[in-house]
Design an enzyme around this catalytic site. Structure first.
Site, PDB file in Angstrom:
ATOM      1  N   ASP A  86     -13.698  -7.251  19.662  1.00  0.00           N
ATOM      2  CA  ASP A  86     -13.046  -8.413  20.374  1.00  0.00           C
ATOM      3  C   ASP A  86     -14.050  -8.656  21.533  1.00  0.00           C
ATOM      4  OD1 ASP A  86     -10.361  -8.690  19.165  1.00  0.00           O
ATOM      5  OD2 ASP A  86     -10.634  -6.425  19.600  1.00  0.00           O
ATOM      6  N   GLU A  98      -9.034   5.542  15.532  1.00  0.00           N
ATOM      7  CA  GLU A  98      -9.401   4.905  16.830  1.00  0.00           C
ATOM      8  C   GLU A  98      -8.308   5.473  17.814  1.00  0.00           C
ATOM      9  OE1 GLU A  98      -9.627   0.705  19.232  1.00  0.00           O
ATOM     10  OE2 GLU A  98      -8.389   0.745  17.628  1.00  0.00           O
TER      11      GLU A  98
END
Length: 337
Positions: A275, A196
């Site tokens: 999230d 990431e």
């Protein structure tokens, strides 16, 4: 066009602490007398403009301080599972970050008992099953990971796996080789955030050194053709979080995202929310964004949904049942046309 909103799916990459909606964040802060730098939901939402992973983590770690008692962990977990159920999620595998709570004096039973209570309540109320993953924070020493494993011993049969999150840069997967070996010896599944913020080399380390069952994110694997081939050949799942990647500037916009290319290259990619309140959407929002920005076909969207179950840690008979439910949903939709 299939109704992807109603398509049965699993979610495999979602952090319980990162599911705090602004209203609940403020509610728990008031309940527990915790000072936070926000007075309104609008102020919380305005803070969700991130420049990179670290700017998000700064807010994430500040926000989770409102979770203090068992009831807080129950309320937050149940609220997410209710939202997931509304998105036709039939099974969810969720991360908890024990060190973030242990380091501020929250006991292991407080967080675990609260979360497990919510998981059982959601199963009874919505029929949604779920699994819990202990996510180590890579900015802390590996020795703390062993301490987490020891504290988790009493809950060993209630945990499905060990994960690795936190800031990637300067904290390669190889830093945690021994604790991941210990988790595998315990019979747990393993996974790691890699590719990431870090590069393709971090993805390779997670596969070859940590020997993970899944890669969380993994989108930078595309920088290494041999690695892409390896991931496709071994069918090592990637739990990709498209809206999260855009919010954290991994990609400038959804049109640049590579989830479609990875899917078409034969990788076992899945779509997840990471999230959701922080990144602008739950799992269905991620499916819709992929379809609209990347021209995913109905067949490709179905493949994402099927991948979400085959990449899960459910027993094979449960995976087969969920795959049949997808086929039934598609057949039912076709019959109604």
């Amino acid at each position: 066009m299939i109704d992807i909103l109603a398509l049965p799916k699993a979610e495999l990459h979602m952090h319980i602490e990162g599911s705090l909606e602004p209203a609940m964040l403020l509610e728990l802060a008031a309940r527990n007398g915790v000072a936070i730098p926000f007075a309104t939901q609008a102020e919380v939402e305005a803070a969700c403009e991130f420049q990179n992973l670290q700017t998000f983590l700064d807010l994430y770690y500040a926000g989770l301080t409102v979770m203090c008692g068992r009831e807080d962990f129950t309320d937050v977990t149940y609220a997410y599972l209710r939202k997931a159920h509304e998105d036709a999620v039939k099974h969810a595998e969720m991360f908890i970050s024990p060190q973030a709570h242990l380091r501020r004096g929250i006991t292991f039973p407080t967080m675990m008992d609260g979360i497990l209570e919510a998981m059982e309540a959601a199963r009874q109320d919505f029929g949604i099953t779920s699994g819990l993953i202990l996510g180590l924070q890579r900015q802390f020493p590996e020795a703390e990971g062993f301490e987490v494993l020891e504290q988790a011993r009493a809950y060993e049969d209630r945990v499905v796996g060990l994960g690795l999150g936190g800031p990637e840069l300067g904290n390669p997967p190889s830093k945690f080789e021994r604790v991941f070996a210990a988790a595998r010896a315990r019979g747990w599944k393993t996974m790691a955030h890699a590719g990431e913020e870090g590069g393709a080399d971090y993805v390779r380390e997670a596969v070859e050194i940590l020997k993970v069952d899944r890669i969380d994110h993994g989108v930078r694997c595309e920088d290494d053709d041999d690695l892409v081939h390896l991931l496709a050949e071994r069918q090592i799942p990637l739990t990709v979080c498209p809206l999260s990647n855009v919010r954290l500037k991994v990609f400038q916009d959804m049109a640049e995202h590579n989830i479609a290319r990875l899917l078409r290259a034969g990788l076992a990619v899945t779509a997840n929310s990471d999230d959701p309140p922080y990144f602008g959407g739950y799992v269905n929002d991620n499916y819709v964004a992929c379809r609209e920005a990347l021209d995913l076909t109905d067949a490709e969207l179905v493949q994402l949904a099927k991948n979400s179950f085959t990449a899960s840690f459910l027993p094979q008979e449960e995976i087969a049942r969920h795959l049949r439910s997808i086929d039934a949903a598609i057949a039912g939709a076709a019959a109604g046309e």
